[in-house]
Design a protein around this motif. Structure first.
Motif, PDB file in Angstrom:
ATOM      1  N   ALA A   1       0.835  -1.210   0.000  1.00  0.00           N
ATOM      2  CA  ALA A   1       0.000   0.000   0.000  1.00  0.00           C
ATOM      3  C   ALA A   1       0.866   1.256   0.000  1.00  0.00           C
ATOM      4  O   ALA A   1       0.586   2.223  -0.728  1.00  0.00           O
ATOM      5  CB  ALA A   1      -0.939  -0.009   1.202  1.00  0.00           C
ATOM      6  N   ALA A   2       1.938   1.254   0.794  1.00  0.00           N
ATOM      7  CA  ALA A   2       2.824   2.415   0.849  1.00  0.00           C
ATOM      8  C   ALA A   2       3.503   2.638  -0.500  1.00  0.00           C
ATOM      9  O   ALA A   2       3.608   3.776  -0.980  1.00  0.00           O
ATOM     10  CB  ALA A   2       3.872   2.225   1.947  1.00  0.00           C
ATOM     11  N   LEU A   3       3.957   1.556  -1.131  1.00  0.00           N
ATOM     12  CA  LEU A   3       4.630   1.683  -2.424  1.00  0.00           C
ATOM     13  C   LEU A   3       3.672   2.178  -3.505  1.00  0.00           C
ATOM     14  O   LEU A   3       4.046   2.995  -4.348  1.00  0.00           O
ATOM     15  CB  LEU A   3       5.237   0.332  -2.835  1.00  0.00           C
ATOM     16  CG  LEU A   3       6.422  -0.160  -2.006  1.00  0.00           C
ATOM     17  CD1 LEU A   3       6.780  -1.590  -2.369  1.00  0.00           C
ATOM     18  CD2 LEU A   3       7.631   0.756  -2.197  1.00  0.00           C
ATOM     19  N   MET A   4       2.429   1.700  -3.476  1.00  0.00           N
ATOM     20  CA  MET A   4       1.439   2.152  -4.459  1.00  0.00           C
ATOM     21  C   MET A   4       1.186   3.642  -4.311  1.00  0.00           C
ATOM     22  O   MET A   4       1.116   4.387  -5.297  1.00  0.00           O
ATOM     23  CB  MET A   4       0.135   1.386  -4.270  1.00  0.00           C
ATOM     24  CG  MET A   4       0.205  -0.078  -4.636  1.00  0.00           C
ATOM     25  SD  MET A   4      -0.046  -0.381  -6.391  1.00  0.00           S
ATOM     26  CE  MET A   4      -1.770  -0.006  -6.535  1.00  0.00           C
ATOM     27  N   SER A   5       1.064   4.099  -3.078  1.00  0.00           N
ATOM     28  CA  SER A   5       0.843   5.525  -2.827  1.00  0.00           C
ATOM     29  C   SER A   5       2.039   6.350  -3.306  1.00  0.00           C
ATOM     30  O   SER A   5       1.873   7.402  -3.938  1.00  0.00           O
ATOM     31  CB  SER A   5       0.603   5.747  -1.328  1.00  0.00           C
ATOM     32  OG  SER A   5       0.491   7.116  -1.034  1.00  0.00           O
ATOM     33  N   GLN A   6       3.233   5.868  -3.018  1.00  0.00           N
ATOM     34  CA  GLN A   6       4.438   6.582  -3.431  1.00  0.00           C
ATOM     35  C   GLN A   6       4.565   6.613  -4.955  1.00  0.00           C
ATOM     36  O   GLN A   6       4.997   7.623  -5.525  1.00  0.00           O
ATOM     37  CB  GLN A   6       5.661   5.923  -2.793  1.00  0.00           C
ATOM     38  CG  GLN A   6       5.730   6.108  -1.284  1.00  0.00           C
ATOM     39  CD  GLN A   6       6.609   5.087  -0.593  1.00  0.00           C
ATOM     40  OE1 GLN A   6       7.282   4.281  -1.234  1.00  0.00           O
ATOM     41  NE2 GLN A   6       6.612   5.108   0.737  1.00  0.00           N
ATOM     42  N   ALA A   7       4.195   5.519  -5.624  1.00  0.00           N
ATOM     43  CA  ALA A   7       4.264   5.482  -7.086  1.00  0.00           C
ATOM     44  C   ALA A   7       3.369   6.554  -7.695  1.00  0.00           C
ATOM     45  O   ALA A   7       3.747   7.220  -8.666  1.00  0.00           O
ATOM     46  CB  ALA A   7       3.859   4.099  -7.591  1.00  0.00           C
ATOM     47  N   ARG A   8       2.184   6.747  -7.117  1.00  0.00           N
ATOM     48  CA  ARG A   8       1.287   7.785  -7.629  1.00  0.00           C
ATOM     49  C   ARG A   8       1.876   9.174  -7.391  1.00  0.00           C
ATOM     50  O   ARG A   8       1.813  10.049  -8.260  1.00  0.00           O
ATOM     51  CB  ARG A   8      -0.080   7.658  -6.966  1.00  0.00           C
ATOM     52  CG  ARG A   8      -0.848   6.411  -7.406  1.00  0.00           C
ATOM     53  CD  ARG A   8      -2.294   6.453  -6.948  1.00  0.00           C
ATOM     54  NE  ARG A   8      -3.030   5.306  -7.468  1.00  0.00           N
ATOM     55  CZ  ARG A   8      -3.269   4.192  -6.759  1.00  0.00           C
ATOM     56  NH1 ARG A   8      -2.851   4.112  -5.506  1.00  0.00           N
ATOM     57  NH2 ARG A   8      -3.925   3.183  -7.296  1.00  0.00           N
ATOM     58  N   GLU A   9       2.437   9.369  -6.215  1.00  0.00           N
ATOM     59  CA  GLU A   9       3.039  10.668  -5.902  1.00  0.00           C
ATOM     60  C   GLU A   9       4.188  10.992  -6.848  1.00  0.00           C
ATOM     61  O   GLU A   9       4.424  12.156  -7.189  1.00  0.00           O
ATOM     62  CB  GLU A   9       3.543  10.671  -4.455  1.00  0.00           C
ATOM     63  CG  GLU A   9       2.442  10.626  -3.404  1.00  0.00           C
ATOM     64  CD  GLU A   9       3.006  10.397  -2.009  1.00  0.00           C
ATOM     65  OE1 GLU A   9       4.245  10.369  -1.869  1.00  0.00           O
ATOM     66  OE2 GLU A   9       2.201  10.242  -1.066  1.00  0.00           O
ATOM     67  N   LEU A  10       4.905   9.966  -7.283  1.00  0.00           N
ATOM     68  CA  LEU A  10       6.060  10.151  -8.163  1.00  0.00           C
ATOM     69  C   LEU A  10       5.662  10.316  -9.627  1.00  0.00           C
ATOM     70  O   LEU A  10       6.516  10.566 -10.473  1.00  0.00           O
ATOM     71  CB  LEU A  10       7.023   8.965  -8.011  1.00  0.00           C
ATOM     72  CG  LEU A  10       7.759   8.895  -6.666  1.00  0.00           C
ATOM     73  CD1 LEU A  10       8.405   7.524  -6.475  1.00  0.00           C
ATOM     74  CD2 LEU A  10       8.820   9.997  -6.575  1.00  0.00           C
ATOM     75  N   GLY A  11       4.379  10.135  -9.932  1.00  0.00           N
ATOM     76  CA  GLY A  11       3.903  10.409 -11.286  1.00  0.00           C
ATOM     77  C   GLY A  11       3.904   9.241 -12.239  1.00  0.00           C
ATOM     78  O   GLY A  11       3.841   9.438 -13.462  1.00  0.00           O
ATOM     79  N   PHE A  12       3.949   7.992 -11.731  1.00  0.00           N
ATOM     80  CA  PHE A  12       3.812   6.849 -12.631  1.00  0.00           C
ATOM     81  C   PHE A  12       2.404   6.862 -13.230  1.00  0.00           C
ATOM     82  O   PHE A  12       1.420   7.047 -12.523  1.00  0.00           O
ATOM     83  CB  PHE A  12       4.074   5.538 -11.892  1.00  0.00           C
ATOM     84  CG  PHE A  12       5.530   5.272 -11.630  1.00  0.00           C
ATOM     85  CD1 PHE A  12       6.317   4.654 -12.585  1.00  0.00           C
ATOM     86  CD2 PHE A  12       6.114   5.668 -10.435  1.00  0.00           C
ATOM     87  CE1 PHE A  12       7.663   4.425 -12.349  1.00  0.00           C
ATOM     88  CE2 PHE A  12       7.460   5.437 -10.187  1.00  0.00           C
ATOM     89  CZ  PHE A  12       8.243   4.817 -11.154  1.00  0.00           C
TER      90      PHE A  12
END
Length: 451
Positions: free
Chosen positions: A186-197
């Motif tokens: 869940a944390a990685l998915m949230s971070q991926a969105r924040e990073l613009g994937f």
């Protein structure tokens, strides 16, 4: 579901890879690359075989090691293979091959260090022109990345991530030797969105040891909370005679066939209820995802990485065991690291087997891919392209389809075959009617179940 709980190909290609022959090797692949040139965009797949830890269900070509220094000679061999391929394509400063889709798979591509991934992407960009708007995707083992690594991948140009999840139940994860808590993903998915994937995909497997309809329903609910853009949900095929790691799975802990059907049925209902569109076979996507849009517009394509929005372009596979599709040929690289690296030390393409398609193969491929991607075959364009009378040429196949029509899976029109909404869930069963090799071969044990 019970009626069609049989084994059959996934049709990422036709003919399927088990029909490749060893007479087709590097010389034939070299000729196909030279004839192709650099006029049309390519799809490129790079196989990174290394993993730190063995997942017991795995049927991929992989090498389990904690020795990260093993990556260096492999990357050196990859560089030689890229040189040979680019040269055969006519690559030069003004004739470099354009690429509209790049995918790094494995194994675990994130086994490589940040510097190794940077060097690999630099090497690819020297040999191929990654077009503006190209899909650049990478498979990610959540246990091997953090926000900093995700940021590095984004900086390298990757715009799509695929997370291997399989199941969130702790007991199931322990039974298959892949422990990764929901909170970590869940944390990685949230971070991926924040990073613009631009897109995230989650891979799931049903039919694993200790899974039950209730436990898998909880996993589906957790995945729905993460809201990935795409979901791939595969049936586990227990083939320990073919895949040695699966011998560590206790067969008595595998769910019975009825429970597997209940997992699939429940997952489909739950995901549709959460607003996902059913793309085909085992793929789901949010309605605004390009894959769902392509499905609605009849523009889906299919290749060795599954369903795609990319035009039906040639594929160059790089790395151990990778498969290429160039024109009317398939070519697969050596499946062991020693054989792969030995060939490249001699500056020879490491192709070990492949196939030159016959006219009948090409005709049947067109029909099967139309069924798998559009769910419809129009006779007139097939007849014009291959100069055949479709009803006569496929008379035995059309006769077999009448049984599926009686089950409500297809509709037989005067000049077309239409897969029904119900039939779309069983599209492999429709496609295999046209598989000349499979119809002549009663043994299907090497394939996974259709559902």
């Amino acid at each position: 579901m019970k009626r069609h709980d049989v084994a059959g190909p996934r049709y990422t290609s036709y003919p399927t890879a088990d029909r490749f022959v060893e007479a087709h090797q590097g010389a034939q692949h070299l000729q196909a690359l030279r004839q192709r040139g650099t006029a049309q965009p390519l799809s490129v797949y790079v196989h990174i075989p290394f993993c730190e830890q063995l997942c017991y269900y795995c049927a991929c070509n992989k090498i389990i090691t904690k020795h990260h220094e093993r990556a260096a000679p492999y990357l050196a061999a990859l560089n030689v293979e890229m040189d040979l391929v680019a040269e055969a394509l006519g690559g030069s400063s003004d004739g470099i091959a354009p690429v509209s889709q790049l995918h790094l798979g494995g194994g675990s591509p994130t086994f490589l260090s940040d510097s190794e991934l940077s060097a690999l992407m630099d090497a690819l960009r020297r040999r191929f022109k990654l077009l503006p708007g190209a899909e650049l995707s990478i498979e990610v083992d959540p246990r091997t990345v953090d926000r900093q690594r995700l940021a590095h991948l984004r900086g390298l140009g990757f715009n799509r991530l695929s997370f291997g999840v399989q199941d969130f139940d702790a007991a199931v994860q322990k039974a298959v030797h892949r422990v990764q808590p929901f909170e970590q993903v869940a944390a990685l998915m949230s971070q991926a969105r924040e990073l613009g994937f631009a897109s995230t995909n989650v891979d799931l497997i049903y039919g694993l040891p200790l899974q039950s309809p209730a436990s898998f329903a909880r996993t589906i609910q957790q995945v729905a909370e993460l809201r990935p853009d795409r979901i791939a949900m595969y049936a586990y095929a227990h083939l320990p005679q073919r895949f040695k790691p699966q011998r560590r799975i206790v067969a008595e802990l595998l769910p019975p066939a009825g429970d597997k059907l209940a997992m699939l049925s429940g997952a489909i209902s739950a995901l549709l209820g959460e607003g996902y569109a059913y793309i085909g076979m085992d793929h789901f996507a949010l309605p605004d995802d390009p894959l769902a849009i392509a499905k609605r517009q009849g523009l889906l394509h299919r290749g060795f990485q599954g369903y795609s929005t990319q035009p039906d372009c040639d594929l160059v596979g790089l790395g151990v065991s990778a498969i290429s599709r160039v024109g009317a040929t398939y070519a697969q690289n050596a499946q062991t690291l020693d054989e792969y690296e030995d060939a490249l030390r001699q500056r020879q393409l490491p192709v070990q087997r492949g196939l030159a398609l016959t006219r009948d193969d090409l005709l049947r491929r067109a029909v099967i891919m139309a069924l798998m991607c559009q769910g419809r075959v129009e006779f007139e364009p097939i007849a014009a392209s291959y100069l055949v009378d479709v009803p006569s040429y496929f008379a035995p196949e059309l006769a077999r389809l009448t049984q599926l029509a009686g089950q409500g899976l297809v509709e037989l029109e005067p000049g077309a075959i239409q897969v029904t909404p119900l039939g779309w869930y069983f599209v492999r069963a429709v496609a295999l009617v046209f598989d000349r090799y499979l119809q002549a071969d009663a043994s299907r044990e090497r394939f996974s179940k259709i559902i």
